[in-house]
Design a protein around this motif. Structure first.
Motif, short mmCIF file in Angstrom:
data_model
loop_
_atom_site.label_atom_id
_atom_site.label_comp_id
_atom_site.label_asym_id
_atom_site.label_seq_id
_atom_site.Cartn_x
_atom_site.Cartn_y
_atom_site.Cartn_z
N PHE A 1 3.20 9.10 8.62
CA PHE A 1 2.39 10.31 8.80
C PHE A 1 2.29 11.10 7.50
O PHE A 1 1.27 11.71 7.22
N ASP A 2 3.36 11.10 6.71
CA ASP A 2 3.38 11.86 5.46
C ASP A 2 2.56 11.19 4.37
O ASP A 2 2.05 11.87 3.48
N LEU A 3 2.45 9.88 4.42
CA LEU A 3 1.84 9.14 3.32
C LEU A 3 0.43 8.66 3.61
O LEU A 3 -0.27 8.22 2.70
N ALA A 4 -0.02 8.72 4.85
CA ALA A 4 -1.24 8.03 5.25
C ALA A 4 -2.52 8.62 4.67
O ALA A 4 -3.53 7.92 4.57
N ASN A 5 -2.50 9.88 4.28
CA ASN A 5 -3.68 10.52 3.71
C ASN A 5 -3.43 10.80 2.23
O ASN A 5 -2.37 11.34 1.88
N PRO A 6 -4.37 10.48 1.34
CA PRO A 6 -4.13 10.72 -0.09
C PRO A 6 -3.75 12.16 -0.42
O PRO A 6 -2.93 12.39 -1.32
N LEU A 7 -4.30 13.13 0.28
CA LEU A 7 -4.03 14.52 -0.06
C LEU A 7 -2.66 14.99 0.40
O LEU A 7 -2.16 16.02 -0.07
N SER A 8 -2.03 14.27 1.31
CA SER A 8 -0.66 14.61 1.72
C SER A 8 0.36 13.64 1.14
O SER A 8 1.56 13.88 1.24
N ASN A 9 -0.12 12.58 0.51
CA ASN A 9 0.77 11.58 -0.07
C ASN A 9 1.48 12.18 -1.30
O ASN A 9 0.81 12.69 -2.21
N PRO A 10 2.81 12.13 -1.36
CA PRO A 10 3.52 12.75 -2.48
C PRO A 10 3.15 12.19 -3.85
O PRO A 10 3.33 12.88 -4.85
N GLY A 11 2.65 10.96 -3.89
CA GLY A 11 2.29 10.36 -5.17
C GLY A 11 0.88 10.65 -5.62
O GLY A 11 0.46 10.17 -6.68
N ILE A 12 0.14 11.44 -4.85
CA ILE A 12 -1.25 11.74 -5.18
C ILE A 12 -1.56 13.22 -4.98
O ILE A 12 -2.09 13.89 -5.88
N GLY A 13 -1.25 13.73 -3.81
CA GLY A 13 -1.73 15.05 -3.41
C GLY A 13 -1.20 16.21 -4.22
O GLY A 13 -1.82 17.28 -4.24
N TYR A 14 -0.05 16.07 -4.91
CA TYR A 14 0.50 17.17 -5.68
C TYR A 14 0.09 17.12 -7.15
O TYR A 14 0.63 17.87 -7.96
N SER B 1 0.82 -1.21 0.00
CA SER B 1 0.00 0.00 0.00
C SER B 1 0.86 1.26 0.00
O SER B 1 1.83 1.35 0.74
N VAL B 2 0.47 2.22 -0.81
CA VAL B 2 1.17 3.50 -0.82
C VAL B 2 0.81 4.35 0.39
O VAL B 2 1.43 5.39 0.63
N TYR B 3 -0.19 3.92 1.16
CA TYR B 3 -0.62 4.68 2.34
C TYR B 3 0.01 4.18 3.64
O TYR B 3 -0.29 4.71 4.70
N VAL B 4 0.81 3.15 3.61
CA VAL B 4 1.49 2.59 4.77
C VAL B 4 0.56 1.62 5.50
O VAL B 4 -0.51 2.00 5.98
N CYS B 5 1.00 0.40 5.58
CA CYS B 5 0.24 -0.61 6.30
C CYS B 5 0.16 -0.23 7.78
O CYS B 5 1.13 0.25 8.36
N GLY B 6 -1.01 -0.47 8.36
CA GLY B 6 -1.23 -0.09 9.74
C GLY B 6 -1.90 1.25 9.89
O GLY B 6 -2.11 1.72 11.01
N THR B 7 -2.28 1.91 8.76
CA THR B 7 -3.00 3.18 8.82
C THR B 7 -4.36 3.01 8.14
O THR B 7 -4.63 2.02 7.47
N PHE B 8 -5.22 4.00 8.31
CA PHE B 8 -6.64 3.88 7.96
C PHE B 8 -6.89 3.54 6.50
O PHE B 8 -7.75 2.72 6.17
N TYR B 9 -6.18 4.17 5.58
CA TYR B 9 -6.47 4.01 4.15
C TYR B 9 -5.70 2.87 3.49
O TYR B 9 -5.85 2.63 2.29
N ALA B 10 -4.90 2.15 4.23
CA ALA B 10 -4.09 1.08 3.65
C ALA B 10 -4.98 0.00 3.03
O ALA B 10 -5.98 -0.41 3.61
N SER B 11 -4.59 -0.47 1.83
CA SER B 11 -5.32 -1.55 1.16
C SER B 11 -4.41 -2.14 0.09
O SER B 11 -3.30 -1.66 -0.14
#
Length: 535
Positions: free
Chosen positions: A439-452, A336-346
């Protein structure tokens, strides 16, 4: 007999005085000894908005403060704010500062400072840009109160203002925030945080010195993560740079330094057996994710097939093995690009990452028509965590057929080039291995591969038009479970376009001396609330 007893008492008294004379200076010296924190890399940039790096974030939490803060449970709580109110339609947010806040130059913190700081942050940060785009206006009500009126629903107001890591919406005086472009460091460091920065003692990349801010007013409640009462108990703090992992390990064991941001991985078993040391237990968002930053402004990486070839080079098992992480700290199977162990991980859309292959990378380069164009690979050789990622990538990229120009230097130098947009023959770059926390990757809008996406923000110059409406649906959605589904769509798209290839997730715990009391184990260094035993 009496005279003999008198002589004995006199001798004992003299011995006691001598012992006290020896012990008192030793105790006093221990109390006055600077608290020394060894960071992963040296500090060069002092601005939390202009500097997109962990070391700048760590610096910023010492001298600045935030309106909202995340606690240890991931909840968002008032920090500089006394309260906030939301209109019934959810479009108008009213924020009120708590009493007694002032900057290090003696001026009070006002609503004008908050609005100017948020505007500057919102022009730079991925999540901030999304918030500003959804905002109709920000207006000042009085000296302590301001309003953010939204033009459309935005379901992540608290997550935005309480963003814990790069870039953090720190508050600074309006005279600096309003007159400094977000990519240019401010000329002065003027914050309202728990410590004061001593600029005249700063040696860039080597040593940074702080003293306790006597005018800081902490909240009344106990410290909890980044929230609660930030009580500065340490008189003097030094950030020091030690590039050699062995030197760091020796220094922490000898008590010459107090805290390592990251324990040298080879020494973790030794540290675990040392009763004088404590290893961080924070996981999930506190874990590390390795990745590679791709410069979309430089060919050949404007071609998705070339980017996918890089993604195929990223063998997570090999890279994490190179880090030397003990099995209990490694998650090489996390996709997961959101980090395993966080809410959006899949695992949605992760198929291209499941069986990476150099053979497949070669075929993708052939399909792309890659003709040996030079690739400037920036290798931060001084970073104990990034260096192994870079070494594995260099070998595998060359095996795949990339024409690499490897440029090894310190992270601070590469970080300066990273945020600039120059042609290769003028100091430009193509690829840079990086690390982020969960912390930096867990939310799509702050994730460098999505949010920018489509923000034209350096170094994240990518633009995938079909991703934009999906991001807009995510940011407008108020239901957490529905947001999770949309996050899965975004994960599929960022992997499909190979925007930010991941090299693996692992824990690289901090380590500190056992005599420290009040350490907040959050995932990165938090130095308020700490004191030495006996002080």
């Amino acid at each position: 007999m009496a005279s003999s007893l008198a002589r004995i008492r006199t001798a004992l008294a003299a011995a006691l005085l001598a012992t006290t004379a020896l012990v008192a200076p030793a105790a006093q010296a221990q109390q006055q000894r600077p608290f020394r924190l060894v960071l992963n890399v040296g500090l060069q940039t002092l601005d939390p908005i202009a500097g997109p790096s962990f070391v700048t974030r760590n610096f910023s939490y010492m001298v600045f403060d935030t309106l909202i803060a995340m606690d240890s449970q991931g909840r968002y709580r008032p920090q500089m704010l006394d309260n906030w109110r939301i209109s019934e339609d959810g479009l108008t947010w009213t924020f009120t500062l708590r009493d007694g806040l002032q900057f290090s130059d003696g001026t009070p913190v006002t609503a004008e400072d908050c609005v100017a700081s948020l505007r500057r942050w919102g022009a730079r940060d991925s999540l901030g840009r999304r918030l500003m785009a959804a905002t109709k206006e920000m207006r000042i009500v009085d000296g302590k109160t301001f309003v953010i009126e939204l033009a459309r629903p935005f379901g992540l107001m608290l997550e935005a203002l309480g963003k814990p890591s790069v870039q953090v919406p720190m508050i600074m005086p309006a005279r600096l925030a309003a007159n400094t472009p977000p990519t240019t460091p401010v000329a002065e460091v003027v914050g309202s945080g728990p410590f004061l920065f001593l600029r005249d003692q700063w040696i860039p990349g080597e040593r940074t010195v702080f003293v306790r801010n006597p005018n800081y007013r902490p909240r009344d409640e106990p410290a909890d993560g980044l929230a609660g009462g930030k009580v500065p108990r340490l008189q003097r703090v030094e950030f020091v740079n030690m590039g050699d992992p062995g030197l760091r390990a020796a220094a922490i064991q000898a008590g010459e330094v107090d805290y390592l941001e990251y324990a040298p991985i080879d020494y973790i078993p030794t540290f675990q057996r040392n009763r004088n040391l404590v290893l961080s237990r924070a996981r999930g968002g506190a874990e590390i994710v390795g990745a590679v930053s791709i410069n979309y402004h430089q060919p050949p990486f404007d071609n998705v097939l070339v980017r996918r070839a890089v993604q195929q080079v990223m063998d997570r098992h090999e890279i994490i093995a190179a880090e030397g992480v003990p099995p209990q700290f490694a998650r090489p199977d996390c996709l997961s690009v959101y980090v395993c162990g966080t809410f959006y991980a899949s695992e949605t859309g992760t198929e291209p990452m499941r069986d990476t292959s150099i053979t497949r990378a070669r075929e993708l380069l052939r399909q792309a028509g890659y003709n040996g164009e030079r690739v400037a690979f920036l290798h931060p050789g001084d970073s104990a965590l990034i260096n192994p990622i870079g070494l594995v990538m260099i070998d595998r990229l060359r095996q795949a057929g990339f024409n690499l120009d490897v440029q090894t230097s310190d992270w601070s130098s590469h970080a300066q080039r990273w945020i600039q947009r120059r042609p290769l023959d003028q100091g430009g770059w193509s690829l840079l291995p990086v690390i982020y926390t969960g912390f930096d990757l867990a939310n799509p809008l702050s994730n460098p591969g999505i949010g920018y996406n489509c923000t034209n923000n350096q170094p994240w110059g990518y633009c995938i038009p079909e991703m934009t409406p999906v991001i807009e649906r995510f940011e407008a959605e108020g239901n957490p479970e529905r947001r999770r589904e949309i996050a899965g769509e975004l994960q599929r798209m960022t992997i499909e376009h190979a925007i930010f290839p991941i090299s693996g997730q692992f824990a690289s715990p901090a380590v500190w001396r056992a005599e420290l009391r009040g350490v907040v184990d959050f995932g990165f260094p938090i130095l308020w609330n700490i004191e030495r035993a006996g002080n």
